[in-house]
Design an enzyme around this catalytic site. Structure first.
Site, mmCIF file in Angstrom:
data_model
loop_
_atom_site.group_PDB
_atom_site.id
_atom_site.type_symbol
_atom_site.label_atom_id
_atom_site.label_comp_id
_atom_site.label_asym_id
_atom_site.label_seq_id
_atom_site.Cartn_x
_atom_site.Cartn_y
_atom_site.Cartn_z
ATOM 1 N N THR A 112 57.701 66.637 58.073
ATOM 2 C CA THR A 112 58.533 65.546 58.578
ATOM 3 C C THR A 112 58.655 64.470 57.504
ATOM 4 O OG1 THR A 112 57.954 65.993 60.852
ATOM 5 C CG2 THR A 112 58.529 63.716 60.334
ATOM 6 N N GLN B 114 62.406 74.563 61.376
ATOM 7 C CA GLN B 114 61.406 74.347 62.432
ATOM 8 C C GLN B 114 61.952 73.335 63.439
ATOM 9 O OE1 GLN B 114 57.930 71.755 62.207
ATOM 10 N NE2 GLN B 114 56.608 73.500 62.684
ATOM 11 N N GLY C 187 54.911 75.214 68.185
ATOM 12 C CA GLY C 187 54.033 75.220 69.357
ATOM 13 C C GLY C 187 52.659 74.649 69.026
ATOM 14 N N HIS D 278 50.023 71.367 67.130
ATOM 15 C CA HIS D 278 49.794 69.944 66.865
ATOM 16 C C HIS D 278 49.888 69.015 68.073
ATOM 17 C CE1 HIS D 278 51.059 70.910 62.432
ATOM 18 N NE2 HIS D 278 49.955 71.533 62.819
ATOM 19 N N TYR E 149 52.207 68.755 70.372
ATOM 20 C CA TYR E 149 53.540 68.357 70.832
ATOM 21 C C TYR E 149 53.873 69.155 72.108
ATOM 22 C CZ TYR E 149 53.760 66.040 66.312
ATOM 23 O OH TYR E 149 53.497 65.225 65.242
HETATM 24 C C1 LIG Z 1 54.060 64.521 55.196
HETATM 25 C C2 LIG Z 1 53.690 65.589 56.176
HETATM 26 C C3 LIG Z 1 54.551 65.892 57.217
HETATM 27 C C4 LIG Z 1 54.253 66.939 58.113
HETATM 28 N N1 LIG Z 1 55.168 67.279 59.069
HETATM 29 C C5 LIG Z 1 54.996 68.417 59.795
HETATM 30 C C6 LIG Z 1 56.029 68.932 60.616
HETATM 31 O O1 LIG Z 1 57.132 68.393 60.693
HETATM 32 N N2 LIG Z 1 55.778 70.078 61.294
HETATM 33 C C7 LIG Z 1 54.583 70.741 61.223
HETATM 34 O O2 LIG Z 1 54.407 71.775 61.862
HETATM 35 N N3 LIG Z 1 53.583 70.263 60.442
HETATM 36 C C8 LIG Z 1 53.758 69.156 59.716
HETATM 37 N N4 LIG Z 1 52.778 68.719 58.852
HETATM 38 C C9 LIG Z 1 51.527 69.492 58.753
HETATM 39 C C10 LIG Z 1 51.604 70.486 57.590
HETATM 40 O O3 LIG Z 1 52.658 71.439 57.777
HETATM 41 C C11 LIG Z 1 50.275 71.229 57.361
HETATM 42 O O4 LIG Z 1 49.993 72.008 58.504
HETATM 43 C C12 LIG Z 1 49.110 70.278 57.084
HETATM 44 O O5 LIG Z 1 49.496 69.227 56.219
HETATM 45 C C13 LIG Z 1 47.931 71.023 56.413
HETATM 46 O O6 LIG Z 1 48.343 71.650 55.226
HETATM 47 P P1 LIG Z 1 47.967 71.098 53.742
HETATM 48 O O7 LIG Z 1 46.464 71.032 53.689
HETATM 49 O O8 LIG Z 1 48.555 72.110 52.798
HETATM 50 O O9 LIG Z 1 48.586 69.737 53.601
HETATM 51 C C14 LIG Z 1 53.037 67.663 57.979
HETATM 52 C C15 LIG Z 1 52.156 67.317 56.942
HETATM 53 C C16 LIG Z 1 52.472 66.328 56.035
HETATM 54 C C17 LIG Z 1 51.519 66.021 54.908
#
Ligand SMILES: Cc1cc2nc3c(=O)[nH]c(=O)nc-3n(C[C@H](O)[C@H](O)[C@H](O)COP(=O)(O)O)c2cc1C
Length: 356
Positions: free
Chosen positions: A27, A103, A177, A179, A181
């Site tokens: 996001t 998504q 599905g 986090h 929400y």
């Molecule tokens: C800036 C940001 C925005 C995110 N927005 C979403 C999102 O829109 N949908 C989603 O499923 N997860 C979202 N996440 C979670 C990530 O997809 C991911 O599951 C989480 O950051 C862990 O992965 P990483 O350790 O590689 O950062 C977001 C994470 C970050 C850092």
């Protein structure tokens, strides 16, 4: 170095992924009143494809104009202008050799009235999170318990948004599905206190997800992908295990595996953590009960962690490393020493500063 699984191709339905690395959904809160992301945010996705990612997920796109939104500046994909804005982005991602997946989500009780044009907050049950809204500093409002009309209406929002994505040329869509929400709120006994056909037993709590998957699958041509993201944690009340135990989680994975899905995407904070008090990780626990391809995400930051994560999964997704390092895929390929990024470093995602 041992032969790399991370950089081996993967047959994913009618695609051959060039490697096992994808951009996780992120996001960015950059859309104005037209619900179209800023051009630099769209360009960022194209650049990640040009720089070697095999899959590019979009930010979570909200599924209606009434109650779905949970953050300012989120995108939608239901008007012709919105579809037209995404079409060249999707094409450029594909021309760069990656698969583009949209998504979509509804925030449910994590939404707030000020960001939703109709000002309505809905959820499976009239229970708000314990935690305050970090963006407003206020408690989340008590949501309206969703009526049967609301349920049908929300499902229609997922369908319309999926149609928008198909029209824009996306290779697939993902139902979010995870986090905590809305879809996750129905799956979890922590937020679903209903005693009708959508609450109580595991199968009943799964019914809403099932109806969305079925309805969305009908508007997705056979050659497009449909994935489902799941997690045991939510963005609010983060300490809570949403499924509570391994057998409950695995039952949901079994139910998902009967659907017309092409992959299950498992989201963790840290893929190495043991889950549900067992000596197994989330991906391993998922793998035990499904033959679908598993995507895994959470603190995958370098070559070794990527290869390790693939022991129980077919594809790795990265958010923060992809966000902060435009050359991450190449750096991983070269086996460079790379940092584990902290959550607050990711706040640049929400600023107006274009990311490289
Ligand atoms: C800036 C940001 C925005 C995110 N927005 C979403 C999102 O829109 N949908 C989603 O499923 N997860 C979202 N996440 C979670 C990530 O997809 C991911 O599951 C989480 O950051 C862990 O992965 P990483 O350790 O590689 O950062 C977001 C994470 C970050 C850092």
């Amino acid at each position: 170095m041992n032969p790399s699984v991370l950089f081996s191709p993967f047959p994913f339905k009618n695609h051959t992924l060039r490697n096992r690395i994808g951009v996780a959904p992120m996001t960015r809160m950059s859309s104005q009143h037209d619900s179209i992301p800023r051009q630099d945010v769209l360009d960022f996705l194209v650049r990640r494809a040009q720089n070697g990612a095999a899959i590019v997920y979009t930010e979570a796109i909200v599924t209606d104009y009434e109650s779905a939104q949970g953050y300012p500046g989120q995108a939608r994909l239901v008007t012709q202008r919105q579809i037209d804005a995404w079409r060249p982005v999707v094409r450029a991602i594909q021309e760069a050799g990656a698969v583009a997946i949209m998504q979509m989500f509804h925030c449910g009780r994590v939404g707030w009235p000020e960001v939703n044009p109709a000002g309505r907050i809905i959820a499976p049950s009239p229970v708000s999170p314990r935690q305050k809204n970090p963006l407003t500093g206020s408690p989340y409002p008590i949501p309206d318990e969703m009526s049967i009309f609301d349920i049908a209406h929300v499902i229609q929002g997922f369908v319309e948004t999926a149609r928008g994505a198909i029209d824009a040329g996306f290779d697939g869509v993902e139902i979010h599905g995870a986090h905590g929400y809305l879809v996750s709120q129905f799956l979890s006994p922590y937020s679903n206190k209903r005693n009708d056909g959508y609450g109580g037993s595991t199968e009943n709590r799964y019914r809403f997800a099932h109806e969305i998957v079925q309805a969305v699958a009908k508007v997705i041509p056979d050659n497009r992908l449909l994935t489902f993201r799941i997690s045991d944690w939510g963005v609010v009340d983060m300490d809570v295990s949403l499924f509570g135990n391994k057998s409950e989680y695995q039952e949901i994975i079994r139910l998902l595996s009967r659907e017309r899905l092409d992959a299950i995407s498992v989201s963790t904070y840290d893929f190495t953590k043991m889950a549900f008090g067992t000596d197994k990780r989330m991906a391993g626990i998922t793998r035990e009960v499904t033959d679908l391809p598993v995507m895994i995400c959470g603190k995958i930051y370098d070559r070794a962690s990527g290869e390790e994560a693939l022991r129980d999964a077919e594809i790795v997704l990265s958010a923060k490393s992809m966000l902060l390092n435009p050359n991450w895929v190449e750096d991983v390929r070269e086996g460079k020493v790379l940092p584990v990024h902290k959550s607050d470093e990711a706040n640049v995602a929400y600023t107006e500063k274009p990311l490289p």
